[in-house]
Scaffold this motif. Structure first.
Motif, PDB file in Angstrom:
ATOM      1  N   GLY A  13       0.791  -1.229   0.000  1.00  0.00           N
ATOM      2  CA  GLY A  13       0.000   0.000   0.000  1.00  0.00           C
ATOM      3  C   GLY A  13       0.824   1.280   0.000  1.00  0.00           C
ATOM      4  N   GLY A  15       2.800   2.518   2.205  1.00  0.00           N
ATOM      5  CA  GLY A  15       4.187   2.337   2.658  1.00  0.00           C
ATOM      6  C   GLY A  15       5.086   1.853   1.535  1.00  0.00           C
ATOM      7  N   TYR A  33       7.926  -4.648   7.897  1.00  0.00           N
ATOM      8  CA  TYR A  33       6.675  -5.377   7.704  1.00  0.00           C
ATOM      9  C   TYR A  33       6.390  -6.162   8.964  1.00  0.00           C
ATOM     10  CZ  TYR A  33       9.638  -9.486   7.090  1.00  0.00           C
ATOM     11  OH  TYR A  33      10.551 -10.493   7.311  1.00  0.00           O
ATOM     12  N   GLY A  35       4.034  -9.312   8.796  1.00  0.00           N
ATOM     13  CA  GLY A  35       3.902 -10.727   8.468  1.00  0.00           C
ATOM     14  C   GLY A  35       4.190 -11.070   7.023  1.00  0.00           C
ATOM     15  N   ALA A  59       9.118  -6.440  12.084  1.00  0.00           N
ATOM     16  CA  ALA A  59       8.879  -5.948  13.449  1.00  0.00           C
ATOM     17  C   ALA A  59       7.406  -5.622  13.577  1.00  0.00           C
ATOM     18  CB  ALA A  59       9.705  -4.693  13.746  1.00  0.00           C
ATOM     19  N   MET A  61       4.654  -3.509  15.202  1.00  0.00           N
ATOM     20  CA  MET A  61       4.583  -2.198  15.873  1.00  0.00           C
ATOM     21  C   MET A  61       3.991  -2.282  17.280  1.00  0.00           C
ATOM     22  SD  MET A  61       5.931   0.138  14.206  1.00  0.00           S
ATOM     23  CE  MET A  61       7.134  -0.907  13.402  1.00  0.00           C
ATOM     24  N   ALA A  62       3.258  -3.349  17.547  1.00  0.00           N
ATOM     25  CA  ALA A  62       2.620  -3.487  18.863  1.00  0.00           C
ATOM     26  C   ALA A  62       3.577  -4.048  19.915  1.00  0.00           C
ATOM     27  CB  ALA A  62       1.392  -4.377  18.745  1.00  0.00           C
ATOM     28  N   ASN A  87       4.041   4.821   9.191  1.00  0.00           N
ATOM     29  CA  ASN A  87       2.957   4.528   8.254  1.00  0.00           C
ATOM     30  C   ASN A  87       2.104   3.317   8.641  1.00  0.00           C
ATOM     31  OD1 ASN A  87       1.661   4.268   5.396  1.00  0.00           O
ATOM     32  ND2 ASN A  87       2.751   2.324   5.695  1.00  0.00           N
ATOM     33  N   ALA A  88       2.697   2.317   9.293  1.00  0.00           N
ATOM     34  CA  ALA A  88       1.946   1.080   9.574  1.00  0.00           C
ATOM     35  C   ALA A  88       0.662   1.401  10.323  1.00  0.00           C
ATOM     36  CB  ALA A  88       2.802   0.112  10.386  1.00  0.00           C
ATOM     37  N   VAL A 111      -1.102  -0.794  17.902  1.00  0.00           N
ATOM     38  CA  VAL A 111      -0.484  -0.736  16.567  1.00  0.00           C
ATOM     39  C   VAL A 111      -0.448   0.703  16.043  1.00  0.00           C
ATOM     40  CG1 VAL A 111      -0.659  -1.501  14.160  1.00  0.00           C
ATOM     41  CG2 VAL A 111      -1.235  -3.088  16.026  1.00  0.00           C
ATOM     42  N   TYR A 160     -10.577   3.541  15.225  1.00  0.00           N
ATOM     43  CA  TYR A 160      -9.542   3.910  14.247  1.00  0.00           C
ATOM     44  C   TYR A 160      -9.389   5.430  14.184  1.00  0.00           C
ATOM     45  CZ  TYR A 160      -7.444   4.649   9.622  1.00  0.00           C
ATOM     46  OH  TYR A 160      -6.650   5.077   8.581  1.00  0.00           O
ATOM     47  N   GLY A 191      -7.190  10.828   2.417  1.00  0.00           N
ATOM     48  CA  GLY A 191      -8.601  10.434   2.327  1.00  0.00           C
ATOM     49  C   GLY A 191      -8.648   8.971   1.926  1.00  0.00           C
ATOM     50  N   THR A 195      -6.063   0.756  -1.477  1.00  0.00           N
ATOM     51  CA  THR A 195      -5.125  -0.246  -0.949  1.00  0.00           C
ATOM     52  C   THR A 195      -5.930  -1.411  -0.371  1.00  0.00           C
ATOM     53  OG1 THR A 195      -5.080   0.508   1.348  1.00  0.00           O
ATOM     54  CG2 THR A 195      -3.593   1.643  -0.181  1.00  0.00           C
ATOM     55  N   HIS A 198      -8.884  -1.661   3.075  1.00  0.00           N
ATOM     56  CA  HIS A 198     -10.355  -1.651   3.122  1.00  0.00           C
ATOM     57  C   HIS A 198     -10.907  -3.079   3.204  1.00  0.00           C
ATOM     58  CE1 HIS A 198      -9.877   2.548   2.350  1.00  0.00           C
ATOM     59  NE2 HIS A 198      -9.162   2.266   1.277  1.00  0.00           N
TER      60      HIS A 198
HETATM   61  P1  NAP Z   1      -2.335  -1.659   3.903  1.00  0.00           P
HETATM   62  O1  NAP Z   1      -2.383  -1.660   2.428  1.00  0.00           O
HETATM   63  O2  NAP Z   1      -3.292  -2.503   4.676  1.00  0.00           O
HETATM   64  O3  NAP Z   1      -0.833  -1.975   4.377  1.00  0.00           O
HETATM   65  C1  NAP Z   1      -0.568  -1.986   5.746  1.00  0.00           C
HETATM   66  C2  NAP Z   1       0.925  -2.076   5.968  1.00  0.00           C
HETATM   67  O4  NAP Z   1       1.149  -1.985   7.382  1.00  0.00           O
HETATM   68  C3  NAP Z   1       1.509  -3.401   5.524  1.00  0.00           C
HETATM   69  O5  NAP Z   1       2.819  -3.160   5.077  1.00  0.00           O
HETATM   70  C4  NAP Z   1       1.525  -4.224   6.814  1.00  0.00           C
HETATM   71  O6  NAP Z   1       2.546  -5.219   6.872  1.00  0.00           O
HETATM   72  C5  NAP Z   1       1.829  -3.144   7.823  1.00  0.00           C
HETATM   73  N1  NAP Z   1       1.397  -3.485   9.178  1.00  0.00           N
HETATM   74  C6  NAP Z   1       0.137  -3.766   9.622  1.00  0.00           C
HETATM   75  N2  NAP Z   1       0.160  -4.026  10.940  1.00  0.00           N
HETATM   76  C7  NAP Z   1       1.450  -3.908  11.329  1.00  0.00           C
HETATM   77  C8  NAP Z   1       2.120  -4.093  12.564  1.00  0.00           C
HETATM   78  N3  NAP Z   1       1.459  -4.435  13.675  1.00  0.00           N
HETATM   79  N4  NAP Z   1       3.462  -3.886  12.608  1.00  0.00           N
HETATM   80  C9  NAP Z   1       4.152  -3.559  11.491  1.00  0.00           C
HETATM   81  N5  NAP Z   1       3.573  -3.389  10.289  1.00  0.00           N
HETATM   82  C10 NAP Z   1       2.241  -3.568  10.211  1.00  0.00           C
HETATM   83  O7  NAP Z   1      -2.560  -0.165   4.471  1.00  0.00           O
HETATM   84  P2  NAP Z   1      -2.526   1.278   3.742  1.00  0.00           P
HETATM   85  O8  NAP Z   1      -3.866   1.554   3.224  1.00  0.00           O
HETATM   86  O9  NAP Z   1      -1.350   1.392   2.857  1.00  0.00           O
HETATM   87  O10 NAP Z   1      -2.357   2.199   5.034  1.00  0.00           O
HETATM   88  C11 NAP Z   1      -1.118   2.733   5.439  1.00  0.00           C
HETATM   89  C12 NAP Z   1      -1.389   3.846   6.434  1.00  0.00           C
HETATM   90  O11 NAP Z   1      -2.226   4.824   5.821  1.00  0.00           O
HETATM   91  C13 NAP Z   1      -2.129   3.387   7.692  1.00  0.00           C
HETATM   92  O12 NAP Z   1      -1.625   4.062   8.817  1.00  0.00           O
HETATM   93  C14 NAP Z   1      -3.560   3.823   7.424  1.00  0.00           C
HETATM   94  O13 NAP Z   1      -4.272   4.049   8.616  1.00  0.00           O
HETATM   95  C15 NAP Z   1      -3.324   5.100   6.648  1.00  0.00           C
HETATM   96  N6  NAP Z   1      -4.467   5.525   5.829  1.00  0.00           N
HETATM   97  C16 NAP Z   1      -4.908   4.743   4.810  1.00  0.00           C
HETATM   98  C17 NAP Z   1      -6.010   5.158   4.055  1.00  0.00           C
HETATM   99  C18 NAP Z   1      -6.565   4.348   2.916  1.00  0.00           C
HETATM  100  O14 NAP Z   1      -7.666   4.688   2.423  1.00  0.00           O
HETATM  101  N7  NAP Z   1      -5.873   3.319   2.445  1.00  0.00           N
HETATM  102  C19 NAP Z   1      -6.638   6.380   4.359  1.00  0.00           C
HETATM  103  C20 NAP Z   1      -6.156   7.148   5.417  1.00  0.00           C
HETATM  104  C21 NAP Z   1      -5.061   6.710   6.132  1.00  0.00           C
HETATM  105  P3  NAP Z   1       2.310  -6.726   6.283  1.00  0.00           P
HETATM  106  O15 NAP Z   1       2.405  -6.602   4.779  1.00  0.00           O
HETATM  107  O16 NAP Z   1       3.436  -7.527   6.848  1.00  0.00           O
HETATM  108  O17 NAP Z   1       0.960  -7.166   6.738  1.00  0.00           O
END
Ligand code: NAP
Length: 249
Positions: A13, A15, A33, A35, A59, A61-62, A87-88, A111, A160, A191, A195, A198
């Motif tokens: 996503g 990150g 990452y 997992g 690692a 984050m929790a 970012n995680a 987290v 959240y 916004g 990724t 959802h």
């Molecule tokens: P994503 O596609 O679900 O990817 C999540 C990433 O975080 C993955 O690399 C995952 O690693 C990692 N992760 C999850 N739990 C973790 C943990 N406990 N420790 C370390 N890494 C962890 O998410 P995304 O949409 O790119 O979101 C990234 C950030 O943007 C988040 O903070 C989210 O809240 C924020 N955000 C997203 C949106 C959106 O619409 N997508 C909107 C606003 C804000 P693994 O691959 O190993 O699982």
């Protein structure tokens, strides 16, 4: 000075897009990452194929000890971190507050809040010019949910949204605390971005459904957010700032 960036949740996503873009800006990148090792290794391979430097580091984050280990691994393999992207992040299944368990809320906060705090602590210890560091930048990935009361309308993700509200406060407070130590702290508030988050929150169709309400007529792509993160990482006169990247919502 070498540019060394840690991106938490860099495997997928937003990150992953940030890691790829940072490498093009000359950063050696630590792709964290939890997992999905294969996805993280894929990002590293793409960066290396383009002539860049990257490592994948597991690692959760929790888990404080794993976050500390992440930073120590980067010290050993890349050098002292100059940029941290917090970012995680996770969402959970849609739920009203009335139905949320304390375990769910605690996991969300571990987290999405405690992890970024501990990462910021480790980064400041290395960057602060009061501690022998050479300064640096922290970019926190918040969300439009921080000021919308949640992430998907009533009855979805208030936990959240609250976790991202805490990230906004961390950004503001840490920016003030470290401005005199050579460290800038900013946040991007995306916004709806296309990724896998959802689907992980039980709303796979959210991007498609959100489109109609976005003035620019589309949802964000991970690269749209990465661009803002890179800007905030490099903008030398900007600290304590929030960049809303949401298509005009
Ligand atoms: P994503 O596609 O679900 O990817 C999540 C990433 O975080 C993955 O690399 C995952 O690693 C990692 N992760 C999850 N739990 C973790 C943990 N406990 N420790 C370390 N890494 C962890 O998410 P995304 O949409 O790119 O979101 C990234 C950030 O943007 C988040 O903070 C989210 O809240 C924020 N955000 C997203 C949106 C959106 O619409 N997508 C909107 C606003 C804000 P693994 O691959 O190993 O699982």
């Amino acid at each position: 000075m070498d540019k060394i960036m840690i991106v938490t949740g860099g495997s997928r996503g937003i990150g992953a897009a940030t890691c790829l873009m940072a490498a093009k800006h000359g950063y050696a990148v630590a792709v964290n990452y939890r997992g999905n090792r294969e996805a993280a290794e894929g990002v590293v391979s793409a960066i290396e194929a383009d002539g860049g430097t990257a490592i994948a580091v597991q690692a959760d984050m929790a888990v404080e000890s794993e976050v500390v280990q992440l930073f120590e691994t980067v010290d050993d393999r890349l050098g002292r971190v100059t940029a941290l992207v917090n970012n995680a992040g996770i969402v959970d299944q849609p739920s009203q507050v009335a139905d949320m368990s304390a375990d769910r809320i605690a996991r969300m906060m571990s987290v999405n809040v405690v992890g970024p705090f501990v990462c910021a602590r480790e980064a400041v210890r290395r960057m602060s010019n009061e501690r022998g560091g050479a300064g640096g930048a922290i970019v926190n990935v918040s969300s439009a949910a921080s000021h919308a009361g949640g992430g998907g309308g009533a009855g979805t993700y208030v936990d959240y949204g609250a976790s991202k509200g805490a990230i906004d406060t961390l950004t503001e407070g840490l920016a003030q605390e470290t401005a005199g130590q050579g460290i800038r702290v900013n946040a991007v508030r995306p916004g709806v971005v296309d990724t896998e988050i959802h689907a992980s929150g039980g709303l796979p169709d959210k991007p498609e459904q959100a489109k109609a309400a976005i003035p620019l007529g589309r949802v964000g792509q991970p690269e749209d957010i990465a661009e803002a993160i890179l800007y905030l990482t490099e903008a030398q006169f900007t600290t304590g700032a929030f960049l809303d990247v949401d298509g005009g919502v």
